[in-house]
Design an enzyme around this catalytic site. Structure first.
Site, PDB file in Angstrom:
ATOM      1  N   GLU A   7       0.694  -1.210  -0.035  1.00 18.53           N
ATOM      2  CA  GLU A   7      -0.022   0.080  -0.006  1.00 18.53           C
ATOM      3  C   GLU A   7       0.796   1.187  -0.111  1.00 18.53           C
ATOM      4  O   GLU A   7       0.479   2.375  -0.631  1.00 18.53           O
ATOM      5  CB  GLU A   7      -1.007  -0.013   1.198  1.00 18.53           C
ATOM      6  CG  GLU A   7      -2.159  -1.057   1.041  1.00 18.53           C
ATOM      7  CD  GLU A   7      -1.674  -2.419   1.520  1.00 18.53           C
ATOM      8  OE1 GLU A   7      -0.429  -2.641   1.915  1.00 18.53           O
ATOM      9  OE2 GLU A   7      -2.803  -3.186   1.606  1.00 18.53           O
ATOM     10  N   PHE A  40     -11.507  -7.283  13.789  1.00 19.81           N
ATOM     11  CA  PHE A  40     -10.372  -7.850  13.291  1.00 19.81           C
ATOM     12  C   PHE A  40     -10.316  -6.778  12.108  1.00 19.81           C
ATOM     13  O   PHE A  40     -11.002  -6.323  11.423  1.00 19.81           O
ATOM     14  CB  PHE A  40     -10.662  -9.330  12.648  1.00 19.81           C
ATOM     15  CG  PHE A  40      -9.566  -9.674  11.460  1.00 19.81           C
ATOM     16  CD1 PHE A  40      -8.458 -10.073  11.992  1.00 19.81           C
ATOM     17  CD2 PHE A  40      -9.900  -9.942  10.165  1.00 19.81           C
ATOM     18  CE1 PHE A  40      -7.548 -10.691  11.141  1.00 19.81           C
ATOM     19  CE2 PHE A  40      -9.094 -10.315   9.587  1.00 19.81           C
ATOM     20  CZ  PHE A  40      -7.817 -10.495   9.770  1.00 19.81           C
ATOM     21  N   LYS A  54     -17.818  -0.954   6.148  1.00 22.40           N
ATOM     22  CA  LYS A  54     -18.208  -2.128   5.054  1.00 22.40           C
ATOM     23  C   LYS A  54     -19.772  -1.960   4.982  1.00 22.40           C
ATOM     24  O   LYS A  54     -20.072  -2.279   3.714  1.00 22.40           O
ATOM     25  CB  LYS A  54     -17.815  -3.473   5.811  1.00 22.40           C
ATOM     26  CG  LYS A  54     -17.784  -4.699   4.687  1.00 22.40           C
ATOM     27  CD  LYS A  54     -17.080  -5.812   5.105  1.00 22.40           C
ATOM     28  CE  LYS A  54     -17.357  -6.977   4.045  1.00 22.40           C
ATOM     29  NZ  LYS A  54     -16.343  -8.110   4.353  1.00 22.40           N
TER      30      LYS A  54
END
Ligand code: TPP
Ligand code: MG
Length: 578
Positions: free
Chosen positions: A52, A114, A164
């Site tokens: 990244e 997570f 998300k």
């Protein structure tokens, strides 16, 4: 017209509407919903990088070479934190990028889920602005706002972190959205009274200098700068971030100021009675010890960011505005006043300094290669239309000193943060933004080992950059400080690259690139020419150079510019005379 779609589809659609043609990134769980519609986009090309950090620097290189906003994308947690370095880099050098990260589902935020990292919190001090989006309906507007903030006023990085569930939820998409940025109104028009004041000081001055920084090219104001310089006959210095903004070949150009600046540029600032700072920030690498910087000078300081003015050095005439407008108005005010300063005595002094102390370097008696010679030949053979992208260290300074820059924006490097590993991915981004141009990365053997994995990206994506590894076997810039300030105790700076670990030629080959090696001065031209002829794959040239080459001149950190040395224990005469 309103369309029903997911937040992820709305994100991709918004990027398409913003005319984004390239996104650099790596997918992962939280951002995965966005990668699905991205797969179908015919307008946005996603470039799968290997790290990244590479995505972030590539976005910066793209932005710097094109003047457009660069875009990078990553997943939550480690994907996002790997973007921290390039975001900080873009912040320091005012590079417009938008970083889009996936975040864990909104219900899980704050639970140590997570791959959860509070990336908007982490990047708060290193972004111009950042957003955490948890509602799909906010995605299009936020993307538009992010691009607007990144590219207007003082450019900089903007982070958009999207949970998300917001990417997965259905929403009504319509374009254009209405931006809601009531508190954001960068001032671009300079105040006319300040412009008149500045014009008056310019006419009265005896020893003025145009101190030009990265902000001038960012405002696309090189043509205006050229006119101002020629109209007034004032000498020009260009900082590391401004190389090429004013042509090196112009007789009024005094060189780069600062820690490794030319004696003529440093001298011009020190002896000046009027600094006209344009898009500069009086960085410590330019001023040296602040209290003894340009002691006799009044200061006109123009910048789009009011926070820069009088931050380090008091401005007698502060001008907040876009450099293109500021310089244009200055030209008009000077022409209207009909007054012209008399700088003839100043010019005879400066010309004498420039003649007596040109940039130079020593050749080695054992026939080994001087890195500065490589730069000179690269400059001569690749020419001024090439984009040069440097890493950080000695090679960066030699690239700034010994390559002739004639065109604005043709030297791309990490100035403020000094990020090793910048060159390869930034060169990739620059080449993707300017596919018709030659792009040479100039990297150190240390820097190259930090991000050379993007050679795989370049080879697979068809991005034929050229890389000159200036291989001195050492973390050369740190070694130089150890030579000068730590009694030649070379603690942990020898990379042992002389043992060919790694072998850069083989490494290039392993990455599907062409690898060349050059160890002798007489082979430099032929090697560069050979590299110039290869345009279908990336080329890596391992220039094995002498480990003891040093960057001169030098103003030691924290000392006065008056104490500039042209070589060890050697001071130029101008500082002793007065
Ligand atoms: C990420 C990062 N780590 C450490 C440094 C400190 N540093 C500045 S220059 C330099 C040496 C760079 O070595 P190399 O790439 O071989 O370039 P050279 O100076 O030898 O030309 C180091 C370690 C840095 N600027 N960036
Ligand atoms: Mg090195």
């Amino acid at each position: 017209m309103t369309e029903r779609m997911t937040g992820a589809q709305a994100l991709v659609r918004a990027l398409e509407h913003m005319d984004v043609d390239t996104v650099f990134g790596i997918p992962g769980g939280a951002i995965l919903p966005a990668y699905d519609p991205l797969y179908d986009s015919t307008k946005v090309r996603h470039v799968l990088v290997r790290h990244e950090q590479g995505a972030g620097h590539a976005a910066e290189g793209y932005a710097q070479a094109t003047g457009r906003v660069g875009v990078c994308m990553a997943t939550s947690g480690p994907g996002a934190t790997n973007l921290v370095t390039p975001i900080a880099d873009a912040y320091m050098d005012s590079v417009p990028i938008v970083a889009i990260t996936g975040q864990v589902a909104s219900a899980a935020i704050g639970t140590d889920a997570f791959q959860e990292a509070d990336i908007s919190g982490i990047t708060m001090p290193i972004t111009k602005h950042n957003f955490l989006v948890t509602d799909a309906a906010d995605i299009p507007r936020t993307i538009m706002e992010a691009f607007h903030i990144a590219s207007t006023g003082r450019p900089g990085p903007v982070l958009v972190d999207i949970s998300k569930d917001a990417l997965q939820a259905d929403t009504d998409f319509h374009w254009p959205p209405t931006m809601q940025l009531p508190g954001y109104r960068p001032v671009t028009r300079p105040h006319s009274k300040q412009i008149r004041e500045a014009a008056k000081l310019i006419a009265e001055a005896k020893r003025p200098v145009l101190y030009v920084g990265g902000g001038v090219h960012k405002a696309r104001a090189s043509a205006e700068l050229f006119r101002l310089a020629e109209l007034t006959s004032i000498p020009v210095v260009t900082t590391l971030m401004a190389r090429g903004t004013f042509p090196d070949s112009h007789p009024q150009h005094m060189g780069m100021p600062g820690m490794h600046g030319s004696v003529s540029a440093v001298g011009a600032l020190q002896k000046s009675d009027l600094l006209i700072g344009l898009g500069v920030r009086f960085d410590d690498r330019v001023t040296g010890e602040l209290s003894s910087f340009a002691p006799g000078a009044k200061v006109v300081h123009a910048d789009i960011d009011p926070a820069e003015i009088s931050k380090n050095r008091h401005a007698d005439v502060p001008i907040v505005g876009d450099c293109k407008e500021v310089i244009g108005d200055l030209i008009a005010a000077i022409e209207a006043s009909g007054q012209k300063g008399d700088y003839s005595a100043w010019w005879s002094m400066l010309n004498a300094i420039k003649q007596t102390y040109p940039l130079g370097y020593d050749e080695f008696e054992d026939g080994s290669l001087a890195p500065q010679y490589v730069m000179e030949r690269l400059s001569a053979i690749a020419g001024p239309d090439t984009y040069y992208v440097a890493g950080v260290g000695q090679h960066q300074m030699w690239a700034s000193q010994f390559i002739d820059y004639e065109n604005p924006g043709t030297f791309i490097n990490s100035g403020g943060l000094g990020t090793m590993g910048f060159a390869v991915p930034a060169a990739m981004g620059a080449k993707m933004g300017r596919p018709e141009s030659t792009v040479w990365a100039i990297d150190g053997d240390g820097c190259f080992q930090m991000t050379n994995q993007e050679l795989a990206t370049c080879a697979l994506e068809g991005v034929p950059i050229k890389i000159a590894v200036i291989n001195n076997g050492n973390l050369g810039m740190v070694r130089q400080w150890q030579t000068l300030f730590y009694d030649q105790r070379y603690s942990n700076t020898n990379l042992q690259t002389t043992r060919r670990i790694p072998d850069f030629v083989k490494l290039a080959d392993a990455y599907g690139c062409v690898g060349l090696r050059c160890e002798r001065p007489e082979d430099v031209d032929a090697t560069i020419k050979k590299a110039m002829e290869i345009n279908d794959v990336p080329v890596v040239v391992d220039f094995v150079v002498h480990q003891d080459a040093m960057v001169w001149p030098m103003v030691a950190a924290g000392t006065s510019n008056d104490d500039i040395k042209i070589a060890r224990h050697m001071a130029p005469k101008w500082s002793e005379d007065e």
